[in-house]
Design an enzyme around this catalytic site. Structure first.
Site, PDB file in Angstrom:
ATOM      1  N   HIS A  53      24.236  35.097  27.098  1.00 47.17           N
ATOM      2  CA  HIS A  53      25.354  36.014  26.077  1.00 47.17           C
ATOM      3  C   HIS A  53      24.907  37.541  26.450  1.00 47.17           C
ATOM      4  O   HIS A  53      24.875  37.986  25.149  1.00 47.17           O
ATOM      5  CB  HIS A  53      24.947  35.439  24.886  1.00 47.17           C
ATOM      6  CG  HIS A  53      25.727  34.225  24.622  1.00 47.17           C
ATOM      7  ND1 HIS A  53      25.323  32.933  25.044  1.00 47.17           N
ATOM      8  CD2 HIS A  53      26.986  33.897  24.038  1.00 47.17           C
ATOM      9  CE1 HIS A  53      26.095  31.936  24.758  1.00 47.17           C
ATOM     10  NE2 HIS A  53      27.305  32.581  24.057  1.00 47.17           N
ATOM     11  N   CYS A 100      37.781  40.513  39.702  1.00 49.62           N
ATOM     12  CA  CYS A 100      36.379  40.704  39.340  1.00 49.62           C
ATOM     13  C   CYS A 100      35.671  42.008  39.462  1.00 49.62           C
ATOM     14  O   CYS A 100      34.669  42.215  39.007  1.00 49.62           O
ATOM     15  CB  CYS A 100      35.525  39.701  40.592  1.00 49.62           C
ATOM     16  SG  CYS A 100      36.030  37.916  40.595  1.00 49.62           S
ATOM     17  N   GLU A 158      27.399  30.342  40.242  1.00 49.32           N
ATOM     18  CA  GLU A 158      28.203  31.254  39.555  1.00 49.32           C
ATOM     19  C   GLU A 158      29.487  30.366  39.064  1.00 49.32           C
ATOM     20  O   GLU A 158      30.083  30.449  37.803  1.00 49.32           O
ATOM     21  CB  GLU A 158      28.788  32.437  40.152  1.00 49.32           C
ATOM     22  CG  GLU A 158      29.438  33.586  39.425  1.00 49.32           C
ATOM     23  CD  GLU A 158      29.740  34.633  40.201  1.00 49.32           C
ATOM     24  OE1 GLU A 158      29.075  35.541  40.102  1.00 49.32           O
ATOM     25  OE2 GLU A 158      30.879  34.684  41.000  1.00 49.32           O
TER      26      GLU A 158
END
Length: 195
Positions: A68, A23, A136
């Site tokens: 996006h 991450c 998330e």
């Protein structure tokens, strides 16, 4: 009484400084869900706290801005920020790391500003943002309450430090929405028919 509205978007980020190397060192994406909880102690002329359709304009534009798009922390490495902005048409520059926790605080600040600045037109009374949940993943989320959104120990979220790419703002109902919010200018509610 509380009401809930759910939004969804797909976005990419890096969360620097987190304990998981995948991450913190690799661009990766998530399918986010954002839940807004609004509260009031009175009903409008339609016997609702707030018409869900009214959230499909300015509020949806701000949340959909991340769809996006790559979320960039302004404190990241300058070369990385420059490259991402050069190679991605849709990006959002924010003053905090794009973790679920900070996303929940950021969305709270933005949505709260929109609700505060929007002229109520159908008898709405004391409508305010109660909390924001940002999922998330399917198994993990962060929830922000008002005291979290303004907690200096969690980092200062200066709305003036947020920047959306022009590819994002050109699609908004009000292309200057963020500038209006930053100036504290009153916002006209968009009706369901105009959305």
């Amino acid at each position: 009484m509380l009401i809930r509205k759910l939004f969804k978007f797909e976005s990419a980020h890096i969360v620097r400084g987190c304990s998981t190397r995948r991450c913190s060192h690799s661009i990766h994406g998530h399918s986010y869900k954002v839940e807004l909880f609004l509260e009031a102690h009175a009903l409008d002329n339609g016997q609702m706290i707030y018409d869900f359709g009214l959230l499909k304009s300015h509020v949806r534009d701000l949340i959909d801005a991340f769809d996006h798009a790559v979320a960039l922390w302004s404190g990241d490495e300058p070369d990385y920020l420059s490259d991402m902005r050069k190679h991605s048409e849709r990006w959002v520059l924010i003053p905090v790391s794009p973790s679920a926790e900070q996303f929940s605080r950021l969305f709270f600040r933005l949505v709260d500003a929109v609700l505060t600045l929007t002229d109520m037109a159908n008898g709405e009374a004391d409508v305010r943002l109660h909390s924001v949940i940002v999922h998330e993943t399917e198994t993990g989320y962060a929830q922000c309450f008002r005291e979290d959104a303004h907690n200096p120990r969690m980092g200062h979220i200066d709305l003036n430090a947020i920047e959306f790419s022009s590819a994002i703002t050109k699609d908004w109902h009000e292309p200057n929405l963020l500038e209006l919010i930053k100036r504290g200018q009153r916002l006209s509610p968009l009706t369901k028919e105009s959305v």
